[in-house]
Design a protein around this motif. Structure first.
Motif, PDB file in Angstrom:
ATOM      1  N   TYR A 162       0.824  -1.215   0.000  1.00  0.00           N
ATOM      2  CA  TYR A 162       0.000   0.000   0.000  1.00  0.00           C
ATOM      3  C   TYR A 162       0.857   1.263   0.000  1.00  0.00           C
ATOM      4  CZ  TYR A 162      -4.408  -2.415   0.938  1.00  0.00           C
ATOM      5  OH  TYR A 162      -5.528  -3.192   0.843  1.00  0.00           O
ATOM      6  N   GLU A 177       2.630   1.928  -3.334  1.00  0.00           N
ATOM      7  CA  GLU A 177       1.621   2.322  -4.318  1.00  0.00           C
ATOM      8  C   GLU A 177       1.230   3.784  -4.132  1.00  0.00           C
ATOM      9  OE1 GLU A 177      -0.505  -2.059  -4.670  1.00  0.00           O
ATOM     10  OE2 GLU A 177      -1.492  -0.443  -3.564  1.00  0.00           O
ATOM     11  N   CYS A 185      -6.992   6.341  -8.191  1.00  0.00           N
ATOM     12  CA  CYS A 185      -6.283   5.231  -7.547  1.00  0.00           C
ATOM     13  C   CYS A 185      -5.634   5.664  -6.233  1.00  0.00           C
ATOM     14  CB  CYS A 185      -5.248   4.639  -8.492  1.00  0.00           C
ATOM     15  SG  CYS A 185      -5.988   3.708  -9.842  1.00  0.00           S
ATOM     16  N   THR A 194      -6.909   3.784  -2.974  1.00  0.00           N
ATOM     17  CA  THR A 194      -5.911   2.997  -2.257  1.00  0.00           C
ATOM     18  C   THR A 194      -5.771   3.487  -0.824  1.00  0.00           C
ATOM     19  OG1 THR A 194      -4.729   2.517  -4.309  1.00  0.00           O
ATOM     20  CG2 THR A 194      -3.499   2.237  -2.266  1.00  0.00           C
ATOM     21  N   HIS A 210      -7.677  -4.172  -6.834  1.00  0.00           N
ATOM     22  CA  HIS A 210      -6.294  -4.044  -7.295  1.00  0.00           C
ATOM     23  C   HIS A 210      -6.132  -4.472  -8.747  1.00  0.00           C
ATOM     24  CE1 HIS A 210      -5.442  -3.411  -3.034  1.00  0.00           C
ATOM     25  NE2 HIS A 210      -4.470  -2.667  -3.519  1.00  0.00           N
ATOM     26  N   TYR A 265      -4.075   1.745 -14.436  1.00  0.00           N
ATOM     27  CA  TYR A 265      -2.713   2.278 -14.490  1.00  0.00           C
ATOM     28  C   TYR A 265      -1.992   1.831 -15.756  1.00  0.00           C
ATOM     29  CZ  TYR A 265      -1.254   5.180 -10.631  1.00  0.00           C
ATOM     30  OH  TYR A 265      -1.044   6.250  -9.824  1.00  0.00           O
ATOM     31  N   THR A 311       4.391   1.777 -10.868  1.00  0.00           N
ATOM     32  CA  THR A 311       3.170   1.712 -10.068  1.00  0.00           C
ATOM     33  C   THR A 311       2.236   0.636 -10.610  1.00  0.00           C
ATOM     34  OG1 THR A 311       3.408   4.068  -9.621  1.00  0.00           O
ATOM     35  CG2 THR A 311       1.277   3.095  -9.108  1.00  0.00           C
ATOM     36  N   LEU A 366       3.492  -2.561  -9.287  1.00  0.00           N
ATOM     37  CA  LEU A 366       3.119  -2.724  -7.880  1.00  0.00           C
ATOM     38  C   LEU A 366       1.674  -3.200  -7.734  1.00  0.00           C
ATOM     39  CD1 LEU A 366       4.757   0.416  -6.221  1.00  0.00           C
ATOM     40  CD2 LEU A 366       5.387  -1.966  -5.856  1.00  0.00           C
ATOM     41  N   TYR A 367       0.758  -2.610  -8.519  1.00  0.00           N
ATOM     42  CA  TYR A 367      -0.640  -3.025  -8.444  1.00  0.00           C
ATOM     43  C   TYR A 367      -0.823  -4.449  -8.956  1.00  0.00           C
ATOM     44  CZ  TYR A 367      -2.679   1.400  -6.956  1.00  0.00           C
ATOM     45  OH  TYR A 367      -3.042   2.493  -6.217  1.00  0.00           O
ATOM     46  N   HIS A 411       0.443  -6.734  -6.224  1.00  0.00           N
ATOM     47  CA  HIS A 411      -0.537  -6.726  -5.142  1.00  0.00           C
ATOM     48  C   HIS A 411      -1.743  -7.590  -5.520  1.00  0.00           C
ATOM     49  CE1 HIS A 411      -2.099  -4.182  -1.597  1.00  0.00           C
ATOM     50  NE2 HIS A 411      -2.833  -5.267  -1.681  1.00  0.00           N
TER      51      HIS A 411
END
Length: 154
Positions: free
Chosen positions: A26, A29, A61, A65, A91, A98, A136, A139-140, A143
């Motif tokens: 988190y 992100e 986002c 988030t 996510h 994204y 990013t 990362l999503y 996740h």
């Protein structure tokens, strides 16, 4: 039984969200999303439509988030499997948004290279925004994968 994604069938709450693999993402992100937002907002917004879409995606986002982080930190989810599936769905949706914003930003930046040249500050800021935007996105996606593993354990 403990796994690298936390305990099986368990959604963390409170400070425990900073100790499990999917939930520890988190903060990166939020930081990287904020960097993308500030980099895109500080550049010359040309053409307007793709850049406005990128800013809209990053704001959406970032806010969602942060709210999702607060829900898990406050323990409002009551450890139900529906929250685990909602975590995966959000996510995955954020990763898709994204990715679309990153591709649009990259194509806009390539167009700016032709117009402004590589030495221009706005071009350099856009290149940095593209790099952080794709990071990013990664990362999503990570996740989403780890949240899906946790969801399957419910």
């Amino acid at each position: 039984m403990a796994t690298n994604t936390g305990q099986m069938g368990y959604l963390p709450r409170g400070g425990a969200i900073f100790c499990t693999i999917p939930d520890i993402l988190y903060l990166p992100e939020l930081v990287c999303g904020g960097l993308v937002l500030s980099l895109v907002a500080s550049t010359y917004l040309f053409p307007h439509n793709p850049q406005a879409y990128v800013i809209s995606v990053t704001i959406f986002c970032f806010i969602m988030t942060f709210l999702w982080l607060l829900i898990f930190a406050c323990g409002s989810h009551n450890n139900r499997s529906s929250w685990a599936s909602a975590d995966v769905a959000y996510h995955a949706f954020a990763a898709l948004l994204y990715l679309s914003a990153s591709v649009l930003l990259a194509s806009t930046t390539l167009g700016l290279e032709i117009i402004l040249g590589k030495a221009d500050l706005y071009y350099k800021l856009d290149v940095a925004a593209v790099v952080f935007s794709f990071f990013t996105t990664l990362l999503y996606v990570v996740h989403t994968v780890f949240s899906a593993i946790r969801w399957k354990s419910f």
